[in-house]
Motif scaffolding. Sequence first.
Motif, PDB file in Angstrom:
ATOM      1  N   VAL A  73      -4.710  -3.838  -6.908  1.00 17.29           N
ATOM      2  CA  VAL A  73      -3.537  -3.185  -7.491  1.00 17.29           C
ATOM      3  C   VAL A  73      -4.007  -1.996  -8.327  1.00 17.29           C
ATOM      4  N   ASP A  77      -0.278   0.154 -12.194  1.00 21.54           N
ATOM      5  CA  ASP A  77       0.780  -0.772 -11.796  1.00 21.54           C
ATOM      6  C   ASP A  77       0.412  -2.238 -12.050  1.00 21.54           C
ATOM      7  N   ARG A  80       2.821  -4.552 -14.317  1.00 25.41           N
ATOM      8  CA  ARG A  80       4.079  -4.878 -13.639  1.00 25.41           C
ATOM      9  C   ARG A  80       3.867  -5.946 -12.575  1.00 25.41           C
ATOM     10  N   VAL A  81       2.831  -5.762 -11.762  1.00 24.82           N
ATOM     11  CA  VAL A  81       2.571  -6.707 -10.678  1.00 24.82           C
ATOM     12  C   VAL A  81       2.160  -8.065 -11.240  1.00 24.82           C
ATOM     13  N   LEU A  84       5.213  -9.878 -12.466  1.00 23.64           N
ATOM     14  CA  LEU A  84       6.014 -10.349 -11.340  1.00 23.64           C
ATOM     15  C   LEU A  84       5.379 -11.589 -10.705  1.00 23.64           C
ATOM     16  N   VAL A  85       4.071 -11.555 -10.480  1.00 25.57           N
ATOM     17  CA  VAL A  85       3.363 -12.685  -9.876  1.00 25.57           C
ATOM     18  C   VAL A  85       3.457 -13.911 -10.789  1.00 25.57           C
ATOM     19  N   ILE A 122       5.711 -12.307  -2.414  1.00 25.53           N
ATOM     20  CA  ILE A 122       4.944 -11.549  -3.408  1.00 25.53           C
ATOM     21  C   ILE A 122       4.561 -10.186  -2.847  1.00 25.53           C
ATOM     22  N   GLU A 123       4.136 -10.145  -1.601  1.00 25.30           N
ATOM     23  CA  GLU A 123       3.781  -8.863  -0.972  1.00 25.30           C
ATOM     24  C   GLU A 123       4.993  -7.939  -0.895  1.00 25.30           C
ATOM     25  N   GLN A 125       7.794  -8.072  -2.804  1.00 27.74           N
ATOM     26  CA  GLN A 125       8.266  -7.703  -4.136  1.00 27.74           C
ATOM     27  C   GLN A 125       7.336  -6.717  -4.843  1.00 27.74           C
ATOM     28  N   THR A 126       6.029  -6.853  -4.617  1.00 25.09           N
ATOM     29  CA  THR A 126       5.076  -5.982  -5.311  1.00 25.09           C
ATOM     30  C   THR A 126       4.769  -4.707  -4.538  1.00 25.09           C
ATOM     31  N   TYR A 128       2.287  -4.629  -2.402  1.00 24.11           N
ATOM     32  CA  TYR A 128       0.846  -4.653  -2.157  1.00 24.11           C
ATOM     33  C   TYR A 128       0.481  -5.862  -1.298  1.00 24.11           C
TER      34      TYR A 128
END
Length: 151
Positions: A73, A77, A80-81, A84-85, A122-123, A125-126, A128
């Motif tokens: 990442v 960012d 933020r990631v 979220l995770v 997760i992929e 939403q992020t 990545y």
Amino acid sequence: MLAPLHKRLLNDYQQDFPLSPTPYRDIAEQLGVSEDEVLNAFQTLSEQQMISRIGPVIAPNSIGNSALVAMAVPEIDLARVAELVSAYPEVNHNYERENRFNLWFVLIADSETHLKAVIADIETQTGYPTMLLPMLADYFINLGFELNLHD
């Protein structure tokens, strides 16, 4: 400075927490204090960030499925990631590492299908990709520590 009850709780129940319907009452009886005193002491230890949780440590993949997951990442960012995770209830640890793959977490789900669905979400939403690192060998590291009770 820790109170004597706090030291006993931290020292004696890291690994030998009673497995019963009334564990706090059992601890209170063992230590000669009230159940409320035990509960209040654990609350204080939590508020002081001396403990983060009380719960079992279950061997990986003995109940459900688990995986170590890594992400690369951009630094800008990362916060933020990571937030979220961490919001996923299936995520156990989430931490930053100094590497191109700088965000690592353990994911636990009730099935392989659920595990893969969470990773895919997760992929999405992020934005990545993830790198799934399945466990090839199991190593147990005892993270218990003995407190000096004679301060």
